[in-house]
Write an enzyme that holds these catalytic residues in place. Structure first.
Site, PDB file in Angstrom:
ATOM      1  N   MET A  26       0.850  -1.197   0.000  1.00  0.00           N
ATOM      2  CA  MET A  26       0.000   0.000   0.000  1.00  0.00           C
ATOM      3  C   MET A  26       0.884   1.245   0.000  1.00  0.00           C
ATOM      4  SD  MET A  26      -3.412  -0.982   2.057  1.00  0.00           S
ATOM      5  CE  MET A  26      -2.793  -0.729   3.688  1.00  0.00           C
ATOM      6  N   HIS A  33       9.501  -3.552   3.312  1.00  0.00           N
ATOM      7  CA  HIS A  33       9.044  -3.788   1.934  1.00  0.00           C
ATOM      8  C   HIS A  33      10.228  -4.081   1.017  1.00  0.00           C
ATOM      9  CE1 HIS A  33       5.766  -1.019   3.469  1.00  0.00           C
ATOM     10  NE2 HIS A  33       5.048  -1.999   2.972  1.00  0.00           N
ATOM     11  N   LYS A 146       4.936 -10.114   9.298  1.00  0.00           N
ATOM     12  CA  LYS A 146       4.451  -9.094  10.229  1.00  0.00           C
ATOM     13  C   LYS A 146       2.918  -9.120  10.282  1.00  0.00           C
ATOM     14  CE  LYS A 146       4.090  -4.789  12.062  1.00  0.00           C
ATOM     15  NZ  LYS A 146       2.900  -4.308  11.422  1.00  0.00           N
ATOM     16  N   ASP A 147       2.306  -9.255   9.093  1.00  0.00           N
ATOM     17  CA  ASP A 147       0.851  -9.442   9.012  1.00  0.00           C
ATOM     18  C   ASP A 147       0.598 -10.941   8.915  1.00  0.00           C
ATOM     19  OD1 ASP A 147      -0.120  -6.639   8.884  1.00  0.00           O
ATOM     20  OD2 ASP A 147       1.171  -6.599   7.130  1.00  0.00           O
ATOM     21  N   ARG A 184       2.729   2.366   9.799  1.00  0.00           N
ATOM     22  CA  ARG A 184       2.009   3.070  10.873  1.00  0.00           C
ATOM     23  C   ARG A 184       2.955   3.614  11.945  1.00  0.00           C
ATOM     24  NH1 ARG A 184      -2.043  -0.728   9.144  1.00  0.00           N
ATOM     25  NH2 ARG A 184      -3.792   0.494   8.377  1.00  0.00           N
TER      26      ARG A 184
HETATM   27  O1  PAF Z   1      -0.114  -5.821   3.449  1.00  0.00           O
HETATM   28  C1  PAF Z   1      -0.559  -4.880   2.762  1.00  0.00           C
HETATM   29  O2  PAF Z   1       0.096  -3.852   2.539  1.00  0.00           O
HETATM   30  C2  PAF Z   1      -1.953  -4.993   2.170  1.00  0.00           C
HETATM   31  O3  PAF Z   1      -2.827  -5.626   3.029  1.00  0.00           O
HETATM   32  C3  PAF Z   1      -1.967  -5.667   0.771  1.00  0.00           C
HETATM   33  C4  PAF Z   1      -1.510  -7.106   0.841  1.00  0.00           C
HETATM   34  C5  PAF Z   1      -1.093  -4.886  -0.182  1.00  0.00           C
HETATM   35  C6  PAF Z   1      -3.400  -5.678   0.204  1.00  0.00           C
HETATM   36  O4  PAF Z   1      -3.908  -4.388   0.075  1.00  0.00           O
END
Ligand code: PAF
Length: 277
Positions: A26, A33, A146-147, A184
């Site tokens: 995002m 990233h 992390k997610d 965040r």
């Molecule tokens: O992890 C993220 O940044 C978002 O949830 C994703 C996978 C890009 C989907 O919008």
């Protein structure tokens, strides 16, 4: 590096590519990233990063409007990391009509933990990721641990729909003090930034206790939540779960993960640590 905004241009650019890796993001990119791009690099000839702030996964009280949009610096970072294509569609491209077809992840996974506090979040994530997969048609996609719950939802989606995509999980990247990198974190004041490591410390303490033989997970969870809240946090959950599906763990379980979500001021932070016994 090509920066592309429409699906037709993307298709043209990728037509000759035989092995494409996708890193969906995002935007507002940080070292975490960039690590995903590095992991993608040996796995494909063409690296695509998507940047799209997906309204569908934000709840009414979430930070969709204040979520940082930083396309130019993001592209500089991606170019420096060796990314080949940035796909940055706008909302009209991703949602040209109301998205009435959606992907509903397994109820027992989507409604717990993050899903309990952010109803509909994983439906929004799964729906946009399926669309991004169809737009980019990658052979490989990388998601950060992390997610953790998001990674499991997407891994299961790919398996159940037989999508021909390898899902590669990536370890969480942390600052020197242990704070998990997150877009965040940028919302935190200087004082909050110092305090923010408490969540990681709480999970780290639970991991240490379990390694030392403690098996009363409920007690560990209660104590951690209480300690965070006593320091001014508002804790949504601290939970010790099974890695495979995030269901409650028996004391015999050997593959565990401790996950936490708590609000510091107006910023909601999440983190997790795997525990392999
Ligand atoms: O992890 C993220 O940044 C978002 O949830 C994703 C996978 C890009 C989907 O919008």
């Amino acid at each position: 590096m090509d920066v592309i905004h429409t699906v037709s241009e993307l298709r043209t650019r990728l037509r000759e590519e035989r092995r494409v890796a996708l890193v969906p993001t995002m935007g507002n990119l940080h070292e975490g990233h960039i690590q995903l791009i590095r992991i993608a690099k040996p796995r494909a000839a063409c690296l695509v990063a998507s940047i799209f702030v997906n309204r569908l996964q934000f709840g009414p009280k979430d930070d969709y409007d204040r979520y940082p949009r930083t396309l130019d610096p993001d592209c500089e970072k991606l170019a420096a990391a060796g990314c080949h294509v940035v796909f940055a569609p706008n909302e009209k491209i991703v949602y040209p009509e109301p998205q009435t077809f959606t992907v509903d992840p397994t109820a027992s996974l989507q409604n717990i933990l993050e899903g309990e506090f952010r109803p509909g979040h994983f439906r929004g994530v799964a729906t946009v990721v399926l669309k991004l997969f169809n737009m980019v048609q990658p052979q490989v996609a990388i998601f950060g641990k992390k997610d953790y719950q998001q990674y499991l939802v997407l891994r299961d989606m790919v398996r159940q729909f037989e999508l021909p995509i390898d899902i590669i999980p990536a370890e969480t990247v942390r600052a020197d003090d242990g704070l998990a990198l997150s877009s965040r974190n940028g919302y935190l004041s200087a004082l909050e930034r110092v305090e923010a490591i408490r969540l990681y410390q709480a999970l780290h303490k639970i991991r240490g206790a379990i390694y030392a033989g403690e098996r009363d997970f409920a007690k560990l969870e209660r104590e951690a939540s209480a300690q965070l809240d006593a320091a001014g946090w508002k804790t949504d959950y601290v939970a010790v779960r099974r890695q495979q599906d995030l269901l409650e763990a028996t004391t015999q379980e050997r593959r565990l993960v401790v996950l936490g979500a708590s609000r510091l001021g107006s910023t909601r932070l999440i983190d997790n640590l795997e525990i392999n016994l």
